[in-house]
Design a protein around this motif. Structure first.
Motif, PDB file in Angstrom:
ATOM      1  N   TYR A 196       0.887  -1.288  -0.001  1.00 32.66           N
ATOM      2  CA  TYR A 196       0.013   0.053   0.040  1.00 32.66           C
ATOM      3  C   TYR A 196       0.852   1.278   0.027  1.00 32.66           C
ATOM      4  N   LEU A 197       2.079   1.277   0.620  1.00 30.29           N
ATOM      5  CA  LEU A 197       3.037   2.413   0.672  1.00 30.29           C
ATOM      6  C   LEU A 197       3.956   2.289  -0.497  1.00 30.29           C
ATOM      7  N   ASP A 198       4.036   1.557  -1.461  1.00 27.85           N
ATOM      8  CA  ASP A 198       4.832   1.121  -2.473  1.00 27.85           C
ATOM      9  C   ASP A 198       4.461   2.443  -3.505  1.00 27.85           C
ATOM     10  N   GLU A 199       4.799   3.603  -3.136  1.00 27.51           N
ATOM     11  CA  GLU A 199       4.788   4.811  -3.973  1.00 27.51           C
ATOM     12  C   GLU A 199       5.894   5.577  -3.995  1.00 27.51           C
ATOM     13  N   VAL A 200       6.228   6.642  -4.779  1.00 29.88           N
ATOM     14  CA  VAL A 200       7.125   7.639  -4.498  1.00 29.88           C
ATOM     15  C   VAL A 200       6.885   8.262  -3.261  1.00 29.88           C
ATOM     16  N   LEU A 201       7.953   8.139  -2.183  1.00 29.73           N
ATOM     17  CA  LEU A 201       7.984   8.812  -0.744  1.00 29.73           C
ATOM     18  C   LEU A 201       8.823  10.148  -0.988  1.00 29.73           C
ATOM     19  N   VAL A 202       8.214  11.126  -0.524  1.00 32.60           N
ATOM     20  CA  VAL A 202       9.030  12.498  -0.227  1.00 32.60           C
ATOM     21  C   VAL A 202       8.655  13.197   1.145  1.00 32.60           C
ATOM     22  N   ASP A 203       9.667  13.508   1.758  1.00 31.36           N
ATOM     23  CA  ASP A 203       9.819  14.316   2.812  1.00 31.36           C
ATOM     24  C   ASP A 203       9.719  15.560   2.669  1.00 31.36           C
ATOM     25  N   VAL A 204       8.900  16.560   3.579  1.00 31.38           N
ATOM     26  CA  VAL A 204       8.721  17.806   3.280  1.00 31.38           C
ATOM     27  C   VAL A 204       9.615  18.911   4.378  1.00 31.38           C
ATOM     28  N   SER A 205      10.410  19.608   3.809  1.00 31.82           N
ATOM     29  CA  SER A 205      11.257  20.344   4.306  1.00 31.82           C
ATOM     30  C   SER A 205      10.643  21.420   5.041  1.00 31.82           C
ATOM     31  N   ARG A 206      11.468  22.227   6.133  1.00 30.79           N
ATOM     32  CA  ARG A 206      10.733  23.388   6.619  1.00 30.79           C
ATOM     33  C   ARG A 206      10.117  24.632   5.849  1.00 30.79           C
ATOM     34  N   ASP A 207      10.666  24.425   4.734  1.00 26.34           N
ATOM     35  CA  ASP A 207      10.426  25.626   3.642  1.00 26.34           C
ATOM     36  C   ASP A 207       9.282  24.942   2.641  1.00 26.34           C
ATOM     37  N   GLY A 208       8.780  23.830   3.053  1.00 28.87           N
ATOM     38  CA  GLY A 208       7.740  23.237   2.261  1.00 28.87           C
ATOM     39  C   GLY A 208       8.310  22.520   0.849  1.00 28.87           C
ATOM     40  N   GLU A 209       9.613  22.576   0.727  1.00 28.37           N
ATOM     41  CA  GLU A 209      10.251  21.876  -0.349  1.00 28.37           C
ATOM     42  C   GLU A 209      10.068  20.540  -0.175  1.00 28.37           C
ATOM     43  N   LEU A 210       9.940  19.686  -1.509  1.00 30.86           N
ATOM     44  CA  LEU A 210       9.647  18.294  -1.471  1.00 30.86           C
ATOM     45  C   LEU A 210      11.024  17.452  -1.605  1.00 30.86           C
ATOM     46  N   CYS A 211      11.453  16.578  -1.016  1.00 30.18           N
ATOM     47  CA  CYS A 211      12.688  15.791  -0.779  1.00 30.18           C
ATOM     48  C   CYS A 211      12.482  14.409  -1.267  1.00 30.18           C
ATOM     49  N   ILE A 212      12.981  13.934  -2.327  1.00 32.93           N
ATOM     50  CA  ILE A 212      12.967  12.586  -2.721  1.00 32.93           C
ATOM     51  C   ILE A 212      13.469  11.521  -1.450  1.00 32.93           C
ATOM     52  N   ALA A 213      12.673  10.917  -1.056  1.00 33.27           N
ATOM     53  CA  ALA A 213      13.168   9.583   0.185  1.00 33.27           C
ATOM     54  C   ALA A 213      13.166   8.399  -0.767  1.00 33.27           C
ATOM     55  N   ASP A 214      12.336   7.770  -1.329  1.00 31.26           N
ATOM     56  CA  ASP A 214      12.389   6.554  -2.226  1.00 31.26           C
ATOM     57  C   ASP A 214      11.562   6.653  -3.395  1.00 31.26           C
ATOM     58  N   GLY A 215      11.771   5.843  -4.382  1.00 31.22           N
ATOM     59  CA  GLY A 215      11.020   5.851  -5.641  1.00 31.22           C
ATOM     60  C   GLY A 215      11.855   6.580  -6.629  1.00 31.22           C
ATOM     61  N   TYR A 216      13.380   6.190  -6.589  1.00 27.82           N
ATOM     62  CA  TYR A 216      14.225   7.079  -7.692  1.00 27.82           C
ATOM     63  C   TYR A 216      13.941   6.667  -9.056  1.00 27.82           C
ATOM     64  N   HIS A 217      13.663   5.267  -9.261  1.00 34.81           N
ATOM     65  CA  HIS A 217      13.413   4.983 -10.754  1.00 34.81           C
ATOM     66  C   HIS A 217      12.040   5.436 -11.225  1.00 34.81           C
ATOM     67  N   ARG A 218      11.062   5.580 -10.471  1.00 34.12           N
ATOM     68  CA  ARG A 218       9.744   6.000 -11.022  1.00 34.12           C
ATOM     69  C   ARG A 218       9.749   7.360 -11.152  1.00 34.12           C
ATOM     70  N   LEU A 219      10.364   8.080 -10.179  1.00 40.74           N
ATOM     71  CA  LEU A 219      10.656   9.535 -10.194  1.00 40.74           C
ATOM     72  C   LEU A 219      11.328  10.145 -11.689  1.00 40.74           C
ATOM     73  N   SER A 220      12.285   9.381 -11.782  1.00 42.53           N
ATOM     74  CA  SER A 220      13.545   9.516 -12.953  1.00 42.53           C
ATOM     75  C   SER A 220      12.579   9.252 -14.078  1.00 42.53           C
ATOM     76  N   ILE A 221      11.897   8.266 -14.215  1.00 37.81           N
ATOM     77  CA  ILE A 221      11.057   7.898 -15.555  1.00 37.81           C
ATOM     78  C   ILE A 221       9.913   8.984 -15.829  1.00 37.81           C
ATOM     79  N   ALA A 222       9.407   9.572 -14.690  1.00 33.89           N
ATOM     80  CA  ALA A 222       8.417  10.386 -14.878  1.00 33.89           C
ATOM     81  C   ALA A 222       9.006  11.845 -15.443  1.00 33.89           C
ATOM     82  N   LYS A 223      10.098  12.160 -14.918  1.00 33.49           N
ATOM     83  CA  LYS A 223      10.949  13.222 -15.348  1.00 33.49           C
ATOM     84  C   LYS A 223      11.345  13.107 -16.857  1.00 33.49           C
TER      85      LYS A 223
END
Length: 247
Positions: A196-223
């Motif tokens: 259920y949690l096997d998706e691209v995971l991102v962390d949110v910084s203090r400034d609201g920036e999205l930081c990749i945590a997991d899902g490098y292949h899928r994020l790369s392909i999407a880009k």
């Protein structure tokens, strides 16, 4: 993932519940998927409940892949057990190079400088054969030295098969679009929480920036395919971000 990671992210009662659910007789867990997810949701929502009414830590958020430009500095960069956590500290500004195994493959100042991304770009956009990409050459060297790397590859043949799977994923997304993995994962390996949690995971910084945590292949392909938006799960939110957003 070790006991300490699960305990650090969710506490002892969660560890106990997780153990019991994983040890349930075959077939029992499948019959109780929704009930188990409801319990897991309550565990993972505890931090968020201090800021939000009735939060859903497992909710999918649709974002432009190009918004995800940096990498998380959290000490456990890929663990889904941290979904729903709110954490303070400097993990979003003092990003360590060595917070993952084989950082030469997976770490850089920005995501698009990561060797894995650059090699996928070389392969899919510029037609470079897999064995000629920097990433695969580096992985070949590691497995030749007896290392287990890139989704447990132990030999050059394992690496070649992994390349074939990445090719298949790229062409599937190119043909059918980017889809959430939850339903397609339902009949596959793993327990209800892991699929259920096997998706691209991102962390949110203090400034609201999205930081990749997991899902490098899928994020790369999407880009690389210039996809407008993809589903992600927000894993860890910085405490300052939550205070600024919700008080």
């Amino acid at each position: 993932m070790g006991f300490s990671t699960v305990y650090d992210s969710q506490g002892f009662l969660y560890v106990l519940f997780r153990f019991l659910s994983l040890k349930s007789p075959a077939g029992i867990e499948d019959a109780l998927d929704e009930e188990l997810l409801a319990v897991y949701r309550r565990f993972h929502a505890r931090d968020l409940s201090r800021y939000l009414d009735d939060p859903d830590p497992f909710a999918l958020r649709y974002v432009d892949p190009d918004r995800i430009r940096t990498l998380t500095g959290f000490e456990q960069p890929t663990s889904y057990y941290y979904v729903g956590n709110v954490r303070g500290g400097d993990w979003d500004v003092d990003v360590p190079y060595d917070n993952t195994a084989y950082p030469e493959l997976y770490r850089a100042e920005t995501f698009e400088e990561v060797l894995l991304y650059r090699s996928l770009e070389d392969h899919f956009r510029h037609g470079t054969e897999w064995e000629d990409t920097e990433f695969v050459r580096a992985v070949y060297d590691l497995v030749d030295d007896g290392e287990r790397v890139w989704h447990e590859c132990e030999s050059r043949r394992d690496v070649d098969r992994r390349c074939e799977r990445v090719d298949a994923l790229y062409h599937h997304i190119d043909k059918h679009g980017y889809e959430p993995r939850r339903e397609s994962n339902r009949d596959g390996p793993g327990d209800v929480l892991s699929w259920y949690l096997d998706e691209v995971l991102v962390d949110v910084s203090r400034d609201g920036e999205l930081c990749i945590a997991d899902g490098y292949h899928r994020l790369s392909i999407a880009k690389l395919l210039d996809i407008d938006e993809i589903p992600v799960i927000l894993r860890i939110r910085h405490r300052e971000h939550m205070r600024n957003q919700y008080g």
